[in-house]
Scaffold this active site. Structure first.
Site, PDB file in Angstrom:
ATOM      1  N   ASP A  43      -9.005   4.057  11.930  1.00 40.08           N
ATOM      2  CA  ASP A  43      -8.744   3.303  13.148  1.00 40.08           C
ATOM      3  C   ASP A  43      -7.486   3.799  13.850  1.00 40.08           C
ATOM      4  OD1 ASP A  43     -10.975   1.925  12.673  1.00 40.08           O
ATOM      5  OD2 ASP A  43     -10.014   0.019  12.165  1.00 40.08           O
ATOM      6  N   PHE A  79      -8.344   6.753  15.763  1.00 43.31           N
ATOM      7  CA  PHE A  79      -9.177   6.352  16.897  1.00 43.31           C
ATOM      8  C   PHE A  79      -8.299   5.750  17.996  1.00 43.31           C
ATOM      9  CE2 PHE A  79     -11.428   3.128  19.278  1.00 43.31           C
ATOM     10  CZ  PHE A  79     -12.535   3.819  19.725  1.00 43.31           C
ATOM     11  N   SER A  98      -5.631 -10.483  21.708  1.00 39.36           N
ATOM     12  CA  SER A  98      -5.214  -9.379  20.851  1.00 39.36           C
ATOM     13  C   SER A  98      -3.681  -9.378  20.836  1.00 39.36           C
ATOM     14  CB  SER A  98      -5.806  -8.112  21.444  1.00 39.36           C
ATOM     15  OG  SER A  98      -5.393  -7.028  20.703  1.00 39.36           O
ATOM     16  N   LYS A 125       0.248  -8.912   8.973  1.00 49.71           N
ATOM     17  CA  LYS A 125      -0.893  -8.625   9.856  1.00 49.71           C
ATOM     18  C   LYS A 125      -2.032  -8.213   8.927  1.00 49.71           C
ATOM     19  CE  LYS A 125      -2.271  -6.259  14.082  1.00 49.71           C
ATOM     20  NZ  LYS A 125      -3.617  -6.005  13.653  1.00 49.71           N
ATOM     21  N   GLU A 181      -7.905 -14.673  10.054  1.00 46.61           N
ATOM     22  CA  GLU A 181      -8.449 -13.392   9.620  1.00 46.61           C
ATOM     23  C   GLU A 181      -9.308 -13.569   8.370  1.00 46.61           C
ATOM     24  OE1 GLU A 181      -7.710 -11.108  11.686  1.00 46.61           O
ATOM     25  OE2 GLU A 181      -7.845  -9.120  10.746  1.00 46.61           O
ATOM     26  N   CYS A 227     -14.514  13.452 -25.283  1.00 47.36           N
ATOM     27  CA  CYS A 227     -14.756  14.565 -26.181  1.00 47.36           C
ATOM     28  C   CYS A 227     -14.111  14.153 -27.499  1.00 47.36           C
ATOM     29  CB  CYS A 227     -14.097  15.832 -25.648  1.00 47.36           C
ATOM     30  SG  CYS A 227     -14.084  17.132 -26.882  1.00 47.36           S
ATOM     31  N   CYS A 262      -9.043  18.688 -29.135  1.00 45.22           N
ATOM     32  CA  CYS A 262      -9.013  18.399 -27.697  1.00 45.22           C
ATOM     33  C   CYS A 262      -8.139  17.201 -27.352  1.00 45.22           C
ATOM     34  CB  CYS A 262     -10.427  18.158 -27.160  1.00 45.22           C
ATOM     35  SG  CYS A 262     -11.212  19.692 -26.645  1.00 45.22           S
TER      36      CYS A 262
END
Ligand code: IVH
Length: 693
Positions: A48, A51, A95, A130, A192, A448, A453
């Site tokens: 975003d 964008f 907004s 926010k 929200e 393993c 190992c």
């Protein structure tokens, strides 16, 4: 960002760079439009933040060159414009203007004061998180949630009532208010809808299990979940209120936002301020306090456990809010301070595989360097092999990197829209990349077990019946020893005290209580370790777990050299000559002994057997070779071989002309047939055991 149907239409950045030429501008317009479409198809092309920046540049360029065609992007009537829905909001859902520097915050605060009429000061500011989810409005009648809708274009949005009422509902947004002030309450709450980082992991698991591509981050998961009306799975969602109106909500001239939040909490709604520690909830006075709170919240961001993309500053006084009013789409009394984006796109260059100290395979994405949440990331740990294949992540893919609250960045999904045509599906390993042995894939965490190992593998092998045969040191204990760092070699086992063994953490019980080995088991282990000091040299050699050696080689080496010192002094040629071991195995043995030199010294100091005792007794089986097939009463396959060799004989696994006798109860096996063919006698196991005794 908190828009469900498109990238959020936040107030644009007036300082965005204008495109120098029309061709770049036109390409950017097309990119914005494509990104909008892809976003709606749940396959975002870019974060975003990227964008927003791109769109800001398009808008700034359009303002500078009104004649250039922006296909409506900057006036938001193009395909990417936020779309309204069936539910008309009681008042516009606004907004927020945004800022990214302290300077912009100071300018905003100075503006608040300057706008004060008749010397009225704006008063304290609330600083909130926010939240990075989806804005919704929820309407209640007589204490019951009757309608919920998304923000949409701010004027009207899509209904989401059913989506919020299904399953467990939404934490913080009750379907029915049950508090004393909530019963019978009518009004509207806005806030929200979001997913915690833990909920996001669950949501992606569910979605991938349902055969859909994973979401890039919690915000996309929240809006995607709301849009997916046909989903067959439930996903945990949370809500935090930032606006409320209705019965009994303070509205008078001297009322504050804080008082309205008090009322919201009393009704039973969660609020954003409850997500912050107590000391950050009080309103702030002056630029220094406000900036301090913004910084503190940013510092807390990694440990919050839910996604935020900034802090919001809001005048607390309703009178101040009314006086200042709003500009197009956003109030003058509030400002969003944006933190570094938590999601980025980069290219997956490689999937690295490593074997950890517990023998567990680790998978790491090697990425083109990318900045996420303020840190440059080049390597990202991935959960496990099935996780990678389920998400179909391919080398060469453009991938989403999300830095969750826990600070560990994660690759969440691939951008399928940008997948190169020749990208090949990733093939999960079947064999260990280090030793080539087949992997244990019986659980999600592949392992393993080869001793050389991993530490856990080495410890497990040392304690196994074929080696030192120590009771109580099983796989779980070995993994715990390796994970806790209490043992990094087999010699460490003998350093641990009874108390250390007893306190060894072994995970948690079903009820969540910490589990330890405990005193009884610890005593058994310590006893077993003490007893292991009497085990013969061949077992010590075998227990070291040197590659390409096993029980037989351990016995051969012990009987050929008679002591660990002599074995360590042997040349590769001498080792290679034993029973036609060959140079490759011999080199492994020499290398292993050299690598484990310090461990062997410590084992010797602890009193482990380092020589083959010469008991001076006759060796009645000297020169004789026996092949044992099947069980011999009173012996294991290791102890029978050891007994034969202790009596001077040789224990072999295959029948040949040199075999003295075959010990078996079977007559219809390949070995029995071969023995019959070669005229080699067969001894019954019980008789053989009696002879050895
Ligand atoms: S207040 C009138 N407070 O940010 C102001 N918004 O760009 C209305 N958001 O659409 C919003 N946390 O989805 C406000 N503590 C918070 C917020 C918050 C997240 C989102 C919200 C809104 C967008 C504004």
């Amino acid at each position: 960002m908190s828009q469900s149907t498109a990238h959020a239409p936040t107030t644009t950045d007036p300082a965005a760079e204008v495109f120098a030429d029309q061709a770049s501008f036109t390409a950017a317009v097309a990119q914005v439009q494509e990104a909008e479409i892809a976003y709606r198809l749940e396959q975002p092309l870019m974060p975003d933040s990227a964008f927003d920046a791109l769109k800001d540049r398009v808008i700034a360029t359009k303002a500078a060159h009104p004649g250039w065609d922006d296909e409506g992007v900057s006036t938001q009537v193009a395909s990417g414009a936020p779309v309204g829905g069936e539910v008309r909001h009681s008042s516009p859902m606004l907004s927020l203007a945004k800022a990214t520097t302290a300077e912009e915050v100071r300018t905003f605060l100075a503006g608040l004061s300057a706008d004060g009429q008749d010397g009225q000061e704006p008063g304290p500011l609330v600083v909130e998180v926010k939240l990075d989810g989806c804005a919704i409005s929820a309407v209640y009648q007589d204490g019951v949630l009757v309608q919920a809708a998304q923000r949409g274009d701010g004027t009207s949005g899509d209904p989401v009532t059913e989506q919020l009422l299904r399953g467990q509902g939404v934490a913080g947004l009750p379907a029915r208010l049950t508090t004393p002030s909530g019963a019978g309450w009518s009004g509207e709450v806005r806030g929200e809808l979001f997913m915690s980082d833990a909920d996001f992991e669950v949501a992606n698991e569910m979605r991938v299990a349902a055969g859909r591509p994973a979401f890039a981050n919690p915000r996309n998961a929240t809006s995607g979940t709301l849009r997916n009306l046909n989903r067959t799975y439930e996903v945990p969602l949370s809500f935090a209120a930032y606006d409320i109106s209705g019965d009994g909500i303070p509205e008078q001239e001297n009322a504050t936002y804080s008082e309205r939040l008090d009322a919201a909490e009393a009704l039973g709604f969660a609020t954003g301020r409850q997500l912050l520690p107590e000391e950050l909830r009080a309103p702030r006075e002056g630029a220094e306090q406000v900036l301090g709170a913004i910084e503190t919240i940013e510092a807390l961001r990694p440990t919050l456990g839910f996604p935020i993309d900034g802090a919001v500053l809001k005048a607390d006084s309703l009178a101040t809010r009314r006086r200042l009013g709003q500009r197009t789409g956003s109030p003058r009394w509030a400002l969003a301070y944006k933190y570094a984006p938590d999601t980025a796109v980069t290219t997956l260059r490689e999937i690295e595989i490593s074997v950890g100290r517990t023998g567990r395979l680790g998978f790491r994405a090697v990425l083109d360097p990318v900045s996420v949440g303020g840190t440059t990331i080049t390597h990202v740990t991935m959960h496990n092999a099935p996780w990678i294949t389920e998400r179909d992540l391919r080398v060469g893919d453009e991938v989403w990197v999300y830095r969750a609250g826990d600070v560990i960045p994660r690759v969440t999904s691939a951008n399928l829209a940008a997948r190169p045509a020749d990208a090949e599906a990733w093939v999960a390993p079947t064999h260990c990349p280090q030793c080539g042995e087949e992997l244990d894939t019986t659980s999600l965490l592949w392992r393993c077990h080869t001793p050389s190992c991993s530490i856990a593998g080495a410890l497990d092998y040392w304690a196994s019946p074929d080696a030192l045969d120590i009771d109580g040191i099983g796989d779980a204990v070995c993994v715990a020893l390796a994970e806790s760092g209490l043992a990094t070699s087999v010699a460490d086992l003998y350093d641990l005290t009874l108390e250390q063994w007893a306190a060894l953490p072994l995970g948690v019980t079903k009820t969540g209580a910490a589990r330890t080995l405990g005193e009884l088991n610890a005593a058994k282990v310590v006893e077993g370790l003490e007893a292991s000091k009497a085990q013969p040299l061949n077992r010590v050699i075998t227990g070291l777990g040197i590659r390409m050696t096993g029980r037989s080689v351990g016995r051969w080496l012990a009987s050929r050299f008679g002591s660990m010192d002599a074995l360590r002094a042997a040349s590769v040629e001498e080792l290679a000559a034993i029973n036609k071991l060959g140079t490759i195995k011999a080199q492994h043995i020499a290398d292993g002994l050299a690598r484990l030199s310090e461990v062997i010294d410590r084992l010797a100091a602890h009193g482990l057997t380092m020589t083959v005792p010469d008991d001076g007794a006759d060796k009645p089986l000297a020169g004789k070779t026996y092949v044992v097939s099947g069980a011999v009463p009173g012996y294991t396959r290791t102890t029978i071989a050891e007994r034969i060799e202790a009596l001077g004989g040789t224990a072999s696994s295959s029948v040949s002309a040199k075999t003295t006798a075959l010990v078996t109860a079977e007559s219809d096996t390949a070995k029995a047939r071969k023995a019959a063919q070669l005229g080699i006698p067969v001894i019954d196991p019980a008789t053989f055991a009696a002879t050895l005794a």
